[in-house]
Design an enzyme around this catalytic site. Sequence first.
Site, short mmCIF file in Angstrom:
data_model
loop_
_atom_site.label_atom_id
_atom_site.label_comp_id
_atom_site.label_asym_id
_atom_site.label_seq_id
_atom_site.Cartn_x
_atom_site.Cartn_y
_atom_site.Cartn_z
N HIS A 156 30.17 34.30 25.33
CA HIS A 156 29.68 33.32 26.30
C HIS A 156 29.19 34.07 27.54
O HIS A 156 29.88 34.96 28.03
CB HIS A 156 30.82 32.36 26.65
CG HIS A 156 30.54 31.53 27.85
ND1 HIS A 156 29.33 30.88 28.04
CD2 HIS A 156 31.28 31.26 28.96
CE1 HIS A 156 29.36 30.24 29.19
NE2 HIS A 156 30.53 30.46 29.77
N CYS A 180 32.10 25.34 27.98
CA CYS A 180 31.38 26.55 27.57
C CYS A 180 31.73 26.98 26.14
O CYS A 180 31.03 27.79 25.54
CB CYS A 180 31.70 27.69 28.53
SG CYS A 180 31.36 27.26 30.25
N ASN A 222 24.74 31.25 33.84
CA ASN A 222 25.75 30.72 32.92
C ASN A 222 25.35 29.30 32.55
O ASN A 222 25.42 28.40 33.39
CB ASN A 222 27.12 30.76 33.61
CG ASN A 222 28.23 30.14 32.78
OD1 ASN A 222 27.97 29.37 31.85
ND2 ASN A 222 29.47 30.45 33.12
C1 LIG Z 1 33.13 33.70 41.03
C2 LIG Z 1 33.42 35.19 41.19
C3 LIG Z 1 32.16 36.02 41.00
C4 LIG Z 1 33.95 35.41 42.61
O1 LIG Z 1 34.29 36.75 42.75
P1 LIG Z 1 35.71 37.14 43.32
O2 LIG Z 1 35.74 38.59 43.45
O3 LIG Z 1 36.77 36.48 42.48
O4 LIG Z 1 35.63 36.44 44.74
P2 LIG Z 1 36.81 35.94 45.67
O5 LIG Z 1 36.81 34.47 45.66
O6 LIG Z 1 38.11 36.65 45.36
O7 LIG Z 1 36.30 36.47 47.04
C5 LIG Z 1 36.14 37.88 47.31
C6 LIG Z 1 35.33 38.04 48.58
O8 LIG Z 1 33.98 37.63 48.33
C7 LIG Z 1 33.62 36.57 49.23
N1 LIG Z 1 32.78 35.64 48.50
C8 LIG Z 1 33.15 34.62 47.67
N2 LIG Z 1 32.07 34.00 47.19
C9 LIG Z 1 31.01 34.64 47.68
C10 LIG Z 1 29.63 34.48 47.52
N3 LIG Z 1 29.12 33.52 46.74
N4 LIG Z 1 28.81 35.33 48.16
C11 LIG Z 1 29.29 36.30 48.96
N5 LIG Z 1 30.60 36.51 49.15
C12 LIG Z 1 31.45 35.69 48.52
C13 LIG Z 1 34.92 35.96 49.67
O9 LIG Z 1 34.78 35.37 50.94
C14 LIG Z 1 35.83 37.16 49.71
O10 LIG Z 1 35.60 37.88 50.90
P3 LIG Z 1 36.81 38.66 51.65
O11 LIG Z 1 37.27 39.70 50.66
O12 LIG Z 1 36.14 39.22 52.86
O13 LIG Z 1 37.84 37.61 51.92
C15 LIG Z 1 34.50 35.65 40.19
O14 LIG Z 1 35.75 35.08 40.48
C16 LIG Z 1 34.15 35.31 38.80
O15 LIG Z 1 33.15 35.78 38.29
N6 LIG Z 1 34.99 34.54 38.13
C17 LIG Z 1 34.75 34.12 36.77
C18 LIG Z 1 33.86 32.96 36.83
C19 LIG Z 1 33.28 32.65 35.51
O16 LIG Z 1 32.87 33.50 34.77
N7 LIG Z 1 33.25 31.38 35.23
C20 LIG Z 1 32.69 30.87 34.08
C21 LIG Z 1 33.71 30.62 33.09
S1 LIG Z 1 33.04 29.56 31.93
#
Ligand SMILES: CC(C)(COP(=O)(O)OP(=O)(O)OC[C@H]1O[C@@H](n2cnc3c(N)ncnc32)[C@H](O)[C@@H]1OP(=O)(O)O)[C@@H](O)C(=O)NCCC(=O)NCCS
Length: 330
Positions: A255, A119, A286
Amino acid sequence: MHTEQGAAYAGILGIGAYRPARLVPNAEIVEAIDSSDEWIQQRSGIKTRRFADDSETVIAMSVAASRGALEQAGVDPRQVDCVIVATVSHLLQTPSAATAVAHEIGTDQAAAFDISAACAGFCHGIALASDLVRGGSARYVLVIGVERLSDITSTTDRGTAFIFADGAGAAVVGPSTVPAIGPVVWGSDGEKFDLIRTREDWRDVLASEKPVMPHLVMQGNEVFRWASYSMAKVAQQALDRAGVTVDDLDCFVPHQANNRITDAMARAMRLPAHVRIARDIIDAGNTSAASIPLALERMIRDGEAKSGDVALLVAFGAGLSYAAQVVTVP
Ligand SMILES: CC(C)(COP(=O)(O)OP(=O)(O)OC[C@H]1O[C@@H](n2cnc3c(N)ncnc32)[C@H](O)[C@@H]1OP(=O)(O)O)[C@@H](O)C(=O)NCCC(=O)NCCS
């Protein structure tokens, strides 16, 4: 021995974009990952994204974006000395996508190569191009960020299926009479190599009983924390090195990883209210290396960025790797 004499300064002279035709709303993604439109919008900001069809190849999208950039710059393809393609989804190991792009747009056998900085690739390319122009190795350089991440994203992976998307953006970098690309602040943190990666390499795939395309996996939480905490500092360093403050900025083009990361960076940098912030992720997802040029092209098209504006670019991703610089909008 003689040495080359380059331009005093370099600048971005034109920006172009290609967005695949097919718009994919969250509704199409959610079932396979047991998610909801509401969850995706709340956690990432994304409402829709675009997926390329078979004809919208990495090379075809790059060529289309490049033509737009060359047209805006008023540069003939034969004047381009170097083509740099930043991508992680050109699926041919060799040759590079850049050589095909250089040929198809009609350069006169320009130097051409790909870079792999995920990215952060586009901002790496802009830094290289600026130095090539100033060092005298090239007069006009085409920098392309392009991805077909839909090819390497699993539709059933909850952590990535709703995030990654396809598209291409391009910039022509050339001589400028005034400083128009600031010093790059870039780096890497290979200790976090595994946070975003393709799950396996080709040898692992071939050794498995049911070979499938290696797809992206991400430890979203860790990436989120790293980007929100570290990238505002990198952004500030880029401002400092360019000798500008947040008050001098017109546009912030991070980004397009996640709207919440953008918000966290804007807060940490204390961006004044007048600074317009790129939000292309809402309907583009993204697109990795393509996200910054796509977002900038859109801001120009929508009148949110105008020629001469001061814009801060900050890119970060797999590696982990990052690069930031202040640029003047063409
Ligand atoms: C991917 C992202 C949105 C996930 O969100 P998060 O809050 O970290 O999610 P988690 O993995 O901690 O999970 C939180 C809850 O959501 C749930 N969950 C995870 N993915 C899910 C999805 N796609 N849809 C619905 N629920 C989801 C999990 O099961 C968890 O539930 P619980 O609290 O009941 O156990 C977040 O981590 C993120 O945006 N990270 C940065 C990614 C990014 O920008 N990458 C690009 C870099 S180049």
